[in-house]
Structure formats: C-alpha cells, structure tokens
Design a protein around this motif. Structure first.
Motif, PDB file in Angstrom:
ATOM      1  N   LEU A  76      38.959  67.948  60.070  1.00 39.89           N
ATOM      2  CA  LEU A  76      39.538  67.940  58.849  1.00 39.89           C
ATOM      3  C   LEU A  76      39.209  69.180  57.156  1.00 39.89           C
ATOM      4  N   VAL A  77      40.192  68.789  56.312  1.00 43.29           N
ATOM      5  CA  VAL A  77      39.737  70.279  55.510  1.00 43.29           C
ATOM      6  C   VAL A  77      38.702  69.169  54.815  1.00 43.29           C
ATOM      7  N   PRO A  78      37.624  70.229  54.731  1.00 41.38           N
ATOM      8  CA  PRO A  78      36.627  69.878  53.894  1.00 41.38           C
ATOM      9  C   PRO A  78      36.702  69.321  52.369  1.00 41.38           C
ATOM     10  N   GLN A  79      36.419  68.441  51.487  1.00 45.59           N
ATOM     11  CA  GLN A  79      36.476  67.587  50.923  1.00 45.59           C
ATOM     12  C   GLN A  79      35.833  67.829  49.602  1.00 45.59           C
ATOM     13  N   LYS A  80      35.851  68.004  48.642  1.00 45.70           N
ATOM     14  CA  LYS A  80      34.825  68.235  47.610  1.00 45.70           C
ATOM     15  C   LYS A  80      34.296  70.019  47.656  1.00 45.70           C
ATOM     16  N   ILE A  81      35.026  70.608  48.311  1.00 41.93           N
ATOM     17  CA  ILE A  81      34.210  71.786  48.098  1.00 41.93           C
ATOM     18  C   ILE A  81      34.207  72.793  47.136  1.00 41.93           C
ATOM     19  N   GLY A  82      35.172  72.383  46.564  1.00 42.86           N
ATOM     20  CA  GLY A  82      35.521  73.108  44.683  1.00 42.86           C
ATOM     21  C   GLY A  82      34.234  72.858  43.678  1.00 42.86           C
ATOM     22  N   ILE A  83      32.844  71.236  44.404  1.00 42.65           N
ATOM     23  CA  ILE A  83      32.024  70.974  43.917  1.00 42.65           C
ATOM     24  C   ILE A  83      30.930  72.204  44.382  1.00 42.65           C
ATOM     25  N   PHE A  84      31.567  72.621  45.541  1.00 38.38           N
ATOM     26  CA  PHE A  84      29.772  73.665  45.581  1.00 38.38           C
ATOM     27  C   PHE A  84      30.195  74.847  45.178  1.00 38.38           C
ATOM     28  N   PHE A  85      32.138  75.083  45.323  1.00 36.43           N
ATOM     29  CA  PHE A  85      32.458  76.537  44.537  1.00 36.43           C
ATOM     30  C   PHE A  85      32.945  76.332  43.426  1.00 36.43           C
ATOM     31  N   PRO A  86      32.602  75.534  42.197  1.00 30.84           N
ATOM     32  CA  PRO A  86      33.621  75.689  41.368  1.00 30.84           C
ATOM     33  C   PRO A  86      34.714  76.947  40.708  1.00 30.84           C
ATOM     34  N   ASN A  87      33.920  78.181  41.348  1.00 25.16           N
ATOM     35  CA  ASN A  87      35.680  79.216  41.068  1.00 25.16           C
ATOM     36  C   ASN A  87      35.786  79.873  41.650  1.00 25.16           C
ATOM     37  N   LEU A  88      36.449  78.674  42.706  1.00 25.47           N
ATOM     38  CA  LEU A  88      37.336  79.388  43.820  1.00 25.47           C
ATOM     39  C   LEU A  88      38.693  80.504  43.238  1.00 25.47           C
ATOM     40  N   ASP A  95      42.261  78.963  62.810  1.00 21.31           N
ATOM     41  CA  ASP A  95      41.491  78.782  63.686  1.00 21.31           C
ATOM     42  C   ASP A  95      40.659  77.540  63.786  1.00 21.31           C
ATOM     43  N   CYS A  96      40.882  76.913  62.560  1.00 20.38           N
ATOM     44  CA  CYS A  96      40.101  75.517  62.613  1.00 20.38           C
ATOM     45  C   CYS A  96      41.026  74.688  64.021  1.00 20.38           C
ATOM     46  N   LYS A  97      41.015  73.113  63.849  1.00 17.98           N
ATOM     47  CA  LYS A  97      41.978  72.462  64.255  1.00 17.98           C
ATOM     48  C   LYS A  97      42.354  71.229  63.528  1.00 17.98           C
ATOM     49  N   PHE A  98      42.643  71.411  61.951  1.00 19.60           N
ATOM     50  CA  PHE A  98      43.115  70.433  61.484  1.00 19.60           C
ATOM     51  C   PHE A  98      44.018  69.968  61.667  1.00 19.60           C
ATOM     52  N   LYS A  99      44.839  69.128  62.059  1.00 17.76           N
ATOM     53  CA  LYS A  99      46.291  68.362  62.637  1.00 17.76           C
ATOM     54  C   LYS A  99      47.586  68.105  61.296  1.00 17.76           C
ATOM     55  N   GLU A 100      46.455  67.641  59.821  1.00 22.11           N
ATOM     56  CA  GLU A 100      47.267  67.035  58.841  1.00 22.11           C
ATOM     57  C   GLU A 100      46.581  67.664  57.590  1.00 22.11           C
ATOM     58  N   LEU A 101      48.106  67.206  56.656  1.00 25.52           N
ATOM     59  CA  LEU A 101      46.967  67.890  55.059  1.00 25.52           C
ATOM     60  C   LEU A 101      47.227  66.171  54.159  1.00 25.52           C
ATOM     61  N   VAL A 102      46.620  65.985  53.728  1.00 24.10           N
ATOM     62  CA  VAL A 102      46.630  64.478  52.807  1.00 24.10           C
ATOM     63  C   VAL A 102      46.916  65.087  51.775  1.00 24.10           C
ATOM     64  N   ALA A 103      47.179  64.112  50.563  1.00 30.68           N
ATOM     65  CA  ALA A 103      47.208  64.131  49.341  1.00 30.68           C
ATOM     66  C   ALA A 103      46.092  64.868  48.218  1.00 30.68           C
ATOM     67  N   ASN A 104      44.419  64.484  48.876  1.00 31.45           N
ATOM     68  CA  ASN A 104      43.674  64.723  48.160  1.00 31.45           C
ATOM     69  C   ASN A 104      42.835  65.710  48.644  1.00 31.45           C
ATOM     70  N   ASP A 105      43.461  66.742  49.556  1.00 29.93           N
ATOM     71  CA  ASP A 105      42.968  67.406  50.309  1.00 29.93           C
ATOM     72  C   ASP A 105      42.333  68.740  49.394  1.00 29.93           C
ATOM     73  N   PHE A 106      43.173  68.751  47.985  1.00 34.13           N
ATOM     74  CA  PHE A 106      42.530  70.178  47.587  1.00 34.13           C
ATOM     75  C   PHE A 106      42.675  70.063  45.972  1.00 34.13           C
ATOM     76  N   VAL A 107      41.752  68.614  46.016  1.00 36.28           N
ATOM     77  CA  VAL A 107      41.822  68.475  44.728  1.00 36.28           C
ATOM     78  C   VAL A 107      40.362  68.775  44.175  1.00 36.28           C
ATOM     79  N   ASN A 108      40.555  69.364  42.660  1.00 35.70           N
ATOM     80  CA  ASN A 108      39.650  70.073  41.848  1.00 35.70           C
ATOM     81  C   ASN A 108      39.925  71.572  42.504  1.00 35.70           C
TER      82      ASN A 108
END
Length: 143
Positions: A76-88, A95-108
C-alpha cells in the motif's frame, strides 16, 4: 561532517519502516536533498519509523526527495509521508507491490513535481488518486 540524527516515530505496532541514506539525489530535471532508502512493513499503510543519518545541519524539513526502491515490500502507498517530509518535490516507490492507488494516497503532497511508481503491480488507479497533486509535472507508472 555528518551529524548523527536518528529519527524514530512510533504510532502503532503494525506499520511501515523506511531506512534512509540521506544525500543528494538526481531527479528528471534537477537534484535535491533526500532519502534514498528501503521500506518494509507488515501489511499496514501507516509509517511508524524513519531511520537515517542526516547530513550536518539538515533535517526531515530539508528532505525534498524520497526514493524507495530495490528492497520494497510495501503493498500500500504509505499514508501521511508528507507529515514526515513536508517539503517533498519528488517521490519514488519503484519495484514495490502496489496493486492500487486510491483517492487519498497522495494527500498532503501538494508540492510534488515528480511521482515515480514504476515497476509495481498496479491493477487499479482511482480517478481522484492524483487530485491534490497540483504541481505534478512528471508521472511514471510503467510496469
């Protein structure tokens, strides 16, 4: 001189750990200071730990790039990565194993310019998966 700064954020017993080698990383059009690392998890989508040694005078706030590849057990896409790294400005999960991208995966992640999700196992991308990425210029989804 490298300043040893180990970062540990624990939110639950089941979560994602990202091990970083902080350095300059070259991007499609530029370069930036970032985390070049590996990620492991136990089925969760929440980040609990970011490990690594920042360069002297640098911190998570200076991190513009997060590149996780090669050793990536994420489903799964890591949630809230923008909180750890706010200026990405660039995020790579290759080469991960993501099977789907959902609506909130890239919030923040509103500053994101480059998103590379190549060599995953994507079967479904929600129509609003990239809705919050107003500055996105480069998107890589090739498998």
């Amino acid at each position: 001189m490298i300043c040893a700064l180990f970062l540990l954020f624990i939110t639950s017993s089941s979560a994602i750990t990202i091990d970083c080698n902080f350095r300059t990383i070259f991007l499609t059009m530029d370069s930036g200071y970032g985390c070049d690392g590996t990620a492991t998890n136990d089925g969760s989508s929440q980040i609990s730990t970011i490990n690594g040694i920042h360069q002297a005078g640098r911190s998570n706030n200076d991190t513009e790039v997060c590149r996780v590849w090669n050793v990536c057990t994420l489903e799964l896409v890591p949630q809230k990565i923008g909180i750890f790294f706010p200026n990405l400005i660039a995020l790579w999960f290759n080469d991960c194993k993501f099977k789907e991208l959902v609506a909130n995966d890239f919030v923040n992640l509103t500053n994101l310019v480059e998103l590379d999700l190549a060599y995953n196992q994507l079967e479904f991308v929600h129509e609003k998966a990239f809705e919050n990425l107003r500055n996105l210029q480069f998107l890589y989804l090739n498998n």
